[in-house]
Every structure is written in C-alpha cells, then in structure tokens.
Design an enzyme around this catalytic site. Structure first.
Site, PDB file in Angstrom:
ATOM      1  N   ASN A 128       0.800  -1.235   0.000  1.00 41.89           N
ATOM      2  CA  ASN A 128       0.000   0.000   0.000  1.00 41.89           C
ATOM      3  C   ASN A 128       0.828   1.280   0.000  1.00 41.89           C
ATOM      4  O   ASN A 128       0.374   2.289  -0.540  1.00 41.89           O
ATOM      5  CB  ASN A 128      -1.026  -0.012   1.141  1.00 41.89           C
ATOM      6  CG  ASN A 128      -0.396  -0.055   2.498  1.00 41.89           C
ATOM      7  OD1 ASN A 128       0.516  -0.843   2.730  1.00 41.89           O
ATOM      8  ND2 ASN A 128      -0.838   0.784   3.389  1.00 41.89           N
TER       9      ASN A 128
ATOM     10  N   GLU B   3       4.196  -5.320  12.255  1.00 36.27           N
ATOM     11  CA  GLU B   3       3.313  -4.154  12.114  1.00 36.27           C
ATOM     12  C   GLU B   3       2.147  -4.619  11.255  1.00 36.27           C
ATOM     13  O   GLU B   3       2.294  -4.845  10.057  1.00 36.27           O
ATOM     14  CB  GLU B   3       4.069  -2.997  11.461  1.00 36.27           C
ATOM     15  CG  GLU B   3       5.255  -2.552  12.313  1.00 36.27           C
ATOM     16  CD  GLU B   3       5.873  -1.242  11.858  1.00 36.27           C
ATOM     17  OE1 GLU B   3       5.496  -0.741  10.797  1.00 36.27           O
ATOM     18  OE2 GLU B   3       6.742  -0.741  12.574  1.00 36.27           O
TER      19      GLU B   3
ATOM     20  N   CYS C 179      -2.782   1.765   6.499  1.00 40.36           N
ATOM     21  CA  CYS C 179      -3.123   1.032   7.725  1.00 40.36           C
ATOM     22  C   CYS C 179      -3.624   1.964   8.818  1.00 40.36           C
ATOM     23  O   CYS C 179      -4.342   1.547   9.717  1.00 40.36           O
ATOM     24  CB  CYS C 179      -1.904   0.269   8.218  1.00 40.36           C
ATOM     25  SG  CYS C 179      -0.474   1.327   8.487  1.00 40.36           S
TER      26      CYS C 179
ATOM     27  N   GLU D  41       8.877   0.279  16.169  1.00 39.20           N
ATOM     28  CA  GLU D  41       9.966   0.778  15.339  1.00 39.20           C
ATOM     29  C   GLU D  41       9.891   2.301  15.342  1.00 39.20           C
ATOM     30  O   GLU D  41       8.906   2.879  15.772  1.00 39.20           O
ATOM     31  CB  GLU D  41       9.887   0.172  13.934  1.00 39.20           C
ATOM     32  CG  GLU D  41      10.102  -1.352  13.974  1.00 39.20           C
ATOM     33  CD  GLU D  41      10.244  -2.011  12.614  1.00 39.20           C
ATOM     34  OE1 GLU D  41      10.775  -1.381  11.688  1.00 39.20           O
ATOM     35  OE2 GLU D  41       9.817  -3.167  12.485  1.00 39.20           O
TER      36      GLU D  41
HETATM   37  P1  NAD Z   1      -0.116  -9.319   3.269  1.00 36.59           P
HETATM   38  O1  NAD Z   1      -0.037  -9.770   4.681  1.00 36.59           O
HETATM   39  O2  NAD Z   1      -0.947 -10.103   2.327  1.00 36.59           O
HETATM   40  O3  NAD Z   1       1.353  -9.269   2.594  1.00 36.59           O
HETATM   41  C1  NAD Z   1       2.401  -8.538   3.170  1.00 36.59           C
HETATM   42  C2  NAD Z   1       3.730  -9.133   2.717  1.00 36.59           C
HETATM   43  O4  NAD Z   1       3.866 -10.432   3.277  1.00 36.59           O
HETATM   44  C3  NAD Z   1       3.858  -9.291   1.215  1.00 36.59           C
HETATM   45  O5  NAD Z   1       5.175  -8.985   0.815  1.00 36.59           O
HETATM   46  C4  NAD Z   1       3.576 -10.769   1.013  1.00 36.59           C
HETATM   47  O6  NAD Z   1       4.167 -11.318  -0.149  1.00 36.59           O
HETATM   48  C5  NAD Z   1       4.208 -11.352   2.269  1.00 36.59           C
HETATM   49  N1  NAD Z   1       3.723 -12.679   2.683  1.00 36.59           N
HETATM   50  C6  NAD Z   1       2.545 -13.275   2.407  1.00 36.59           C
HETATM   51  N2  NAD Z   1       2.482 -14.498   2.960  1.00 36.59           N
HETATM   52  C7  NAD Z   1       3.652 -14.687   3.620  1.00 36.59           C
HETATM   53  C8  NAD Z   1       4.191 -15.751   4.407  1.00 36.59           C
HETATM   54  N3  NAD Z   1       3.514 -16.885   4.625  1.00 36.59           N
HETATM   55  N4  NAD Z   1       5.405 -15.581   4.955  1.00 36.59           N
HETATM   56  C9  NAD Z   1       6.100 -14.438   4.765  1.00 36.59           C
HETATM   57  N5  NAD Z   1       5.651 -13.395   4.013  1.00 36.59           N
HETATM   58  C10 NAD Z   1       4.438 -13.527   3.453  1.00 36.59           C
HETATM   59  O7  NAD Z   1      -0.579  -7.809   3.316  1.00 36.59           O
HETATM   60  P2  NAD Z   1      -0.926  -6.842   2.102  1.00 36.59           P
HETATM   61  O8  NAD Z   1      -2.261  -7.222   1.565  1.00 36.59           O
HETATM   62  O9  NAD Z   1       0.239  -6.778   1.188  1.00 36.59           O
HETATM   63  O10 NAD Z   1      -1.015  -5.438   2.865  1.00 36.59           O
HETATM   64  C11 NAD Z   1      -2.136  -4.954   3.507  1.00 36.59           C
HETATM   65  C12 NAD Z   1      -2.065  -5.181   4.996  1.00 36.59           C
HETATM   66  O11 NAD Z   1      -0.894  -4.563   5.539  1.00 36.59           O
HETATM   67  C13 NAD Z   1      -3.226  -4.554   5.730  1.00 36.59           C
HETATM   68  O12 NAD Z   1      -3.686  -5.463   6.702  1.00 36.59           O
HETATM   69  C14 NAD Z   1      -2.615  -3.319   6.398  1.00 36.59           C
HETATM   70  O13 NAD Z   1      -3.280  -2.893   7.547  1.00 36.59           O
HETATM   71  C15 NAD Z   1      -1.251  -3.825   6.707  1.00 36.59           C
HETATM   72  N6  NAD Z   1      -0.334  -2.703   6.922  1.00 36.59           N
HETATM   73  C16 NAD Z   1       0.116  -2.445   8.189  1.00 36.59           C
HETATM   74  C17 NAD Z   1       0.962  -1.362   8.421  1.00 36.59           C
HETATM   75  C18 NAD Z   1       1.472  -1.053   9.812  1.00 36.59           C
HETATM   76  O14 NAD Z   1       2.385  -0.244   9.918  1.00 36.59           O
HETATM   77  N7  NAD Z   1       0.940  -1.635  10.857  1.00 36.59           N
HETATM   78  C19 NAD Z   1       1.364  -0.553   7.359  1.00 36.59           C
HETATM   79  C20 NAD Z   1       0.881  -0.841   6.084  1.00 36.59           C
HETATM   80  C21 NAD Z   1       0.038  -1.921   5.881  1.00 36.59           C
END
Ligand code: NAD
Length: 376
Positions: free
Chosen positions: A50, A148, A182, A356
């Site tokens: 995102n 996060e 997020c 962080e």
């Molecule tokens: P996601 O969890 O689907 O993917 C995030 C990353 O994890 C990607 O690079 C993906 O390829 C990887 N991934 C997927 N499965 C994995 C596994 N089994 N092991 C290791 N890595 C794996 O999330 P998304 O759809 O890309 O992003 C949206 C989410 O991120 C939302 O829930 C949002 O709230 C969250 N987010 C949180 C923050 C924060 O700072 N807390 C910031 C931005 C986004």
C-alpha cells in the site's frame, strides 16, 4: 507521499545513527557495567503493497544504519520502486550485497526468509493473518521479531470539536490513498448532539471527492490495488446491507479502466457488526453515534485491533484522558498522520508487536550485550 517519505526515512536514520549512545552503570563502586550494541547480521524485511517504497525503506534504512545487511521482500503486487531503489543504492556507493531485494510470492519467498536459520531477525509489515504465519515460522528459531499489522482505527468526534477541521481531516483520514493506509480511521464515532450535522456535512464532502487518474494532481481518490481487493471491499458493502446498515453515499463501481470505487459512507451499524470488526482496507467508513466519554472509549476499543486512534475535542483534560484510555499504539488529537520519526511506532493487540522508529528501530536492529568490569 511514498517517494518523499522514503527519502525522509533514509535521511532520518543516516543522522539518527550518529546520535546513538550507550549506557554505563557504576555498581556500588565495585564494578562498571556498560552496554555494547552489535548488528544482528542479515535482517529479513517484508512489506506490503500500500505504500511500497516508504514501508520498505522504514526497515532498510535503520537495518543498514545499524550495521546489518538485509534481504528485503516487497509485495509481489508492487515490485518496481524497490528495484529502482536497489539500482540507486549501487549508484550511491552501497557495497554490493548490503541491500538485497528479493521478489516473489509471500508463501514462497516471504516464508523462505522467515524460515532461514541465518536470518536472525524479521521485521514484517502486512496483514494480521500473515503476521501470525510469520510469527509461527520465526518462533522455533527464536528470531527477533517486529510485526506491524492491520488496523480498524477509531476516529472519535466529540460535540465540542472544531467541526470544520474535524470534517476536512476526517475526509483525509477516511479516504487518503483510497483508504489503503493502515492508519486510516475506518470507524467514525460521533457524539449524538452533533451526529446528524456531522453525517450531513461529511457525506456532502465525500461526494465532492474527485475520482480519477492517480497521477493527476487534482485527483483525490484513485483505483484500488487489484480486482481481488475490489471484490473484498465490495463484499463488505454487501455485508453492511445484510447487517442492517445504510450506504448513505458511494459504493458504486466507477465506469473507467481500473478498479475504481466511489468512497462509501455507512450508517446504522453497531460496534458488534462484522463491518466494524474486520479490516476492510478500502474507501469505506462507518459513522456511529455515542453518548459520553465512557461509551466513546468502549466503542473505540471494541475490536481486536489497536493500531491508531484519532480524537477530536477542544477539552484539554478529556483529550489526555481519552488518549490514555485508547488501546492503540498511536493516538492523534485534533490531527491525523502527523508523524515524527523519533517516536515509537507500532500496534497493540492484533495490530502487532514491537515498536519501530527512532532509537527503537536502532535497538531493534542490534543486539545488546552487557560488559561488567570489576573495579575493586
Ligand atoms: P499481506 O499480509 O498479504 O502481505 C504482506 C507481505 O507479506 C507481502 O510482501 C507478502 O508477499 C508477504 N507474505 C505473504 N504471505 C507470507 C508468508 N507466509 N510468509 C512471509 N511473508 C508472506 O498484506 P498486504 O495485503 O500486502 O497489505 C495490507 C495489509 O498490511 C493490511 O492489513 C494493512 O493494515 C497492513 N499494513 C500495516 C501497516 C502497519 O504499519 N501496521 C502498514 C501498512 C500496511
């Protein structure tokens, strides 16, 4: 936002490392204890789509500033900016092998990083369900872990708020980046005395948002990331109707190429509804009335998430009282998304573990060692 804030991350941590210091304790004149901080080795960094460059640089910059190398995996949906970053890092003189960008699907490339025995530390940003998988993979190897994760952030509007500011900023906090941040406030709670006025004015402001080409300067709302994500978001609009809610405005597909959706405002749903419990991560907000501080706090804290919260009031004591009661890693009072990179950032409950930002990041990416020297 993505590129300037990525630049800010590198500048910030390049300077922050110059101010890193170590503690020393004299123990009853018998011994001197001091703390050494060592880099951990290879930092495993995984980020979502995102804000793809910003979120990855938030990890890469402190990891290498603290002396580690890193293996960083951006989301498979947004690989290009990190590729460019890797090229630029070589041009800037970073030794080859320090910043490694690995592309691939999460279940394969992401999992490989989490399971690798030579990667002692994982910093992950992404969804809560994925975070649990990362934690499960990292636990048997006792890796240092920062997660996060998702959010379902409350935005509390008290009757004494500066309504012009609260509405203008809440439009931002609801729909910036199509709600795909997020930290977006997806659950708005409004004190009953101003509820009708707020809904009317907020809906009018929502209808004025310009939907279109995200690279055009006058566009407010661009397309969602993918068709699958659009379907997830519209699924929640259907659910909102099933749960008895009213879509007061928006929620229709926009007739142009790409996954465009009109920003949607839902009323008539209580805190227990799934639409107010689950992260939607799109241009969708709910507005719910409340009576008094206690109900406001209960409503805000009624999900399993705890990333951020926003409070609008001109009552100073209430502002501090409510902020202290929020189950959230960040609370904004009369503002949103004002970030100081020195403060600890992270989530409570299922929004994550670890912090962080500033020294917290530099400490996260190092291992502390105590040296005790006998003096007498
Ligand atoms: P996601 O969890 O689907 O993917 C995030 C990353 O994890 C990607 O690079 C993906 O390829 C990887 N991934 C997927 N499965 C994995 C596994 N089994 N092991 C290791 N890595 C794996 O999330 P998304 O759809 O890309 O992003 C949206 C989410 O991120 C939302 O829930 C949002 O709230 C969250 N987010 C949180 C923050 C924060 O700072 N807390 C910031 C931005 C986004």
């Amino acid at each position: 936002m993505d590129i300037p804030r990525a630049v800010a991350n590198f500048r910030f941590f390049a300077t922050a490392i110059l101010h890193e210091s170590s503690e020393a304790h004299v123990t009853d004149a018998r011994a001197l204890n001091y703390t050494l901080r060592h880099p951990m080795g290879v930092a495993g960094l995984i980020s979502p789509w995102n804000l793809p460059l910003y979120l990855l640089s938030w990890k890469i910059a402190p990891a290498i500033a603290a002396g580690n190398t890193c293996v960083a995996k951006p989301s498979e949906l947004t690989p290009l900016t990190s590729n460019r970053l890797a090229e630029l890092s070589l041009e800037a003189g970073l030794p080859p092998g320090v910043m490694n960008i690995v592309h691939g699907y999460g279940a394969k490339a992401g999992a490989a990083i989490c399971e690798h025995p030579d990667v002692p530390l994982i910093s992950f940003t992404g969804g809560t369900v994925t975070g649990a998988k990362v934690a499960a993979a990292a636990a048997p190897l006792f890796k240092k872990l920062s997660l996060e994760l998702g959010g379902k952030n409350p935005n509390l509007i008290f009757a004494d708020a500066d309504l012009d500011d609260a509405i203008a900023t809440s439009i931002q906090s609801s729909f910036a980046n199509q709600g795909e941040i997020c930290l977006c406030g997806s659950r708005i709670f409004v004190e009953r005395a101003i509820y009708d006025t707020f809904v009317e004015r907020f809906v009018a402001a929502t209808r004025k948002l310009r939907i279109g080409d995200p690279s055009a300067p006058d566009t407010d709302v661009g397309a969602l990331i993918s068709e699958a994500h659009l379907q997830k978001v519209t699924g929640y609009l259907d659910l909102a109707k099933e749960e008895g809610g009213t879509i007061v405005t928006g929620g229709n597909r926009v007739d142009r190429d790409g996954f465009f959706l009109e920003p949607a405002v839902i009323t008539g749903l209580g805190c227990e509804c799934r639409v107010l419990q689950e992260e939607i991560f799109g241009p969708v907000v709910t507005i719910t009335p409340f009576d008094g501080d206690d109900e406001a706090i209960r409503s805000a804290n009624s999900t399993r998430y705890g990333l951020s919260a926003t409070v609008w009031t001109r009552d100073l004591q209430r502002a501090h009282r409510v902020a202290a009661a929020m189950h959230a890693g960040t609370v904004w009072i009369n503002c949103w998304l004002l970030r100081d990179l020195r403060v600890p950032f992270g989530g409570m409950k299922e929004s994550g573990v670890g912090r962080e930002g500033g020294l917290e990041s530099l400490h996260f990416f190092t291992e502390a060692k105590n040296v005790c020297v006998k003096l007498a």
